[in-house]
Design a protein around this motif. Structure first.
Motif, PDB file in Angstrom:
ATOM      1  N   GLU A  36     -39.604 -51.953 -15.317  1.00 58.08           N
ATOM      2  CA  GLU A  36     -38.931 -52.042 -16.625  1.00 58.08           C
ATOM      3  C   GLU A  36     -37.971 -53.237 -16.683  1.00 58.08           C
ATOM      4  OE1 GLU A  36     -37.955 -47.857 -18.491  1.00 58.08           O
ATOM      5  OE2 GLU A  36     -37.670 -47.818 -16.304  1.00 58.08           O
ATOM      6  N   ILE A  37     -37.264 -53.451 -15.590  1.00 58.56           N
ATOM      7  CA  ILE A  37     -36.336 -54.583 -15.542  1.00 58.56           C
ATOM      8  C   ILE A  37     -37.123 -55.885 -15.701  1.00 58.56           C
ATOM      9  CG2 ILE A  37     -34.687 -55.851 -14.099  1.00 58.56           C
ATOM     10  CD1 ILE A  37     -33.980 -53.062 -12.837  1.00 58.56           C
ATOM     11  N   ALA A  38     -38.225 -56.014 -14.969  1.00 59.54           N
ATOM     12  CA  ALA A  38     -39.065 -57.214 -15.055  1.00 59.54           C
ATOM     13  C   ALA A  38     -39.611 -57.396 -16.468  1.00 59.54           C
ATOM     14  CB  ALA A  38     -40.207 -57.134 -14.041  1.00 59.54           C
ATOM     15  N   GLU A  39     -40.048 -56.296 -17.091  1.00 65.74           N
ATOM     16  CA  GLU A  39     -40.589 -56.376 -18.453  1.00 65.74           C
ATOM     17  C   GLU A  39     -39.528 -56.857 -19.441  1.00 65.74           C
ATOM     18  OE1 GLU A  39     -42.269 -52.555 -19.397  1.00 65.74           O
ATOM     19  OE2 GLU A  39     -43.961 -52.840 -18.021  1.00 65.74           O
ATOM     20  N   HIS A  40     -38.322 -56.329 -19.324  1.00 69.17           N
ATOM     21  CA  HIS A  40     -37.238 -56.753 -20.231  1.00 69.17           C
ATOM     22  C   HIS A  40     -36.881 -58.226 -20.038  1.00 69.17           C
ATOM     23  CE1 HIS A  40     -36.593 -52.638 -21.533  1.00 69.17           C
ATOM     24  NE2 HIS A  40     -35.750 -53.109 -22.425  1.00 69.17           N
ATOM     25  N   LEU A  41     -37.058 -58.710 -18.825  1.00 67.54           N
ATOM     26  CA  LEU A  41     -36.766 -60.115 -18.537  1.00 67.54           C
ATOM     27  C   LEU A  41     -37.950 -61.017 -18.865  1.00 67.54           C
ATOM     28  CD1 LEU A  41     -35.009 -59.593 -15.116  1.00 67.54           C
ATOM     29  CD2 LEU A  41     -33.981 -60.728 -17.083  1.00 67.54           C
ATOM     30  N   ASP A  42     -39.105 -60.383 -19.083  1.00 65.12           N
ATOM     31  CA  ASP A  42     -40.350 -61.116 -19.322  1.00 65.12           C
ATOM     32  C   ASP A  42     -40.703 -61.980 -18.108  1.00 65.12           C
ATOM     33  OD1 ASP A  42     -42.615 -61.630 -20.806  1.00 65.12           O
ATOM     34  OD2 ASP A  42     -41.739 -63.384 -21.806  1.00 65.12           O
ATOM     35  N   VAL A  43     -40.578 -61.382 -16.917  1.00 58.37           N
ATOM     36  CA  VAL A  43     -40.979 -62.028 -15.664  1.00 58.37           C
ATOM     37  C   VAL A  43     -41.874 -61.065 -14.898  1.00 58.37           C
ATOM     38  CG1 VAL A  43     -38.860 -63.397 -15.498  1.00 58.37           C
ATOM     39  CG2 VAL A  43     -38.991 -61.198 -14.318  1.00 58.37           C
ATOM     40  N   THR A  44     -42.570 -61.571 -13.899  1.00 56.10           N
ATOM     41  CA  THR A  44     -43.407 -60.713 -13.065  1.00 56.10           C
ATOM     42  C   THR A  44     -42.524 -59.970 -12.066  1.00 56.10           C
ATOM     43  OG1 THR A  44     -43.728 -62.410 -11.382  1.00 56.10           O
ATOM     44  CG2 THR A  44     -45.329 -62.357 -13.228  1.00 56.10           C
TER      45      THR A  44
END
Length: 194
Positions: A36-44
């Motif tokens: 979820e953290i990665a998705e919110h940051l738009d990173v892998t």
């Protein structure tokens, strides 16, 4: 050119911390995943892993960022004379550090169980005890010890309790600081005859 890359890398770490803290506060530490953290940051997830391997690593880094100014303040306070002016300056400096760390303190308040399970929570408690020792006189009676403890905790509680009160955040911070300084000033004066 090399400085720009370093800056960008630092920004990514900071962005991860900011987004993670926001999600931890909104959804709870336990319910927030690295995905979820990665998705919110738009990173892998791989990009996230470059900086932090686990949620706990993110949380530890946040506490380390908070603890650094606290450790510096405690060390500074230990080297100063035990005067009222020193104690007041400790409170002023601590107030500024708290203002910078307000989101982390909100997280701590809302996720007490998770914080208790981490060693970081114990480290923070130890720092608070050292801060109290800087503010109270060694031979202080119980009432004046409570005043010094209350000064610090009113600074913490004030951040939460006053966030919904109308007014300028800086004015609220100053009001909280004034109350804390009053308590420590009273305690420094010594016991009052009944």
């Amino acid at each position: 050119m090399g400085g720009t890359k370093r800056q960008r890398r630092g920004d990514t770490r900071q962005r991860i911390q900011d987004v993670a803290l926001e999600l931890f506060s909104e959804h709870g530490y336990e319910k927030t995943s690295l995905r979820e953290i990665a998705e919110h940051l738009d990173v892998t997830k791989a990009a996230l892993y470059y900086h932090f391997k686990t949620k706990e690593d993110i949380l530890k880094s946040l506490f380390q960022d908070l603890s650094r100014p606290m450790d510096e303040l405690i060390e500074w306070g230990r080297q100063q004379p035990r005067t009222l002016a020193t104690k007041q300056e400790i409170l002023h400096r601590y107030s500024n550090a708290l203002a910078d760390a307000a989101p982390l303190f909100r997280f701590m308040q809302e996720n007490q169980a998770a914080v208790r399970e981490l060693r970081t929570g114990e480290d923070f408690k130890d720092r608070m005890l050292r801060m109290i020792d800087l503010l109270k006189e060694p031979e202080a009676d119980l009432t004046n010890q409570v005043r010094c403890i209350s000064a610090l905790f009113s600074m913490h509680a004030g951040m939460f309790m006053l966030k919904d009160v109308e007014g300028d955040p800086e004015e609220k911070r100053k009001a909280i600081l004034e109350v804390a300084v009053d308590l420590v000033t009273q305690a420094h004066s010594g016991p009052v005859a009944p």
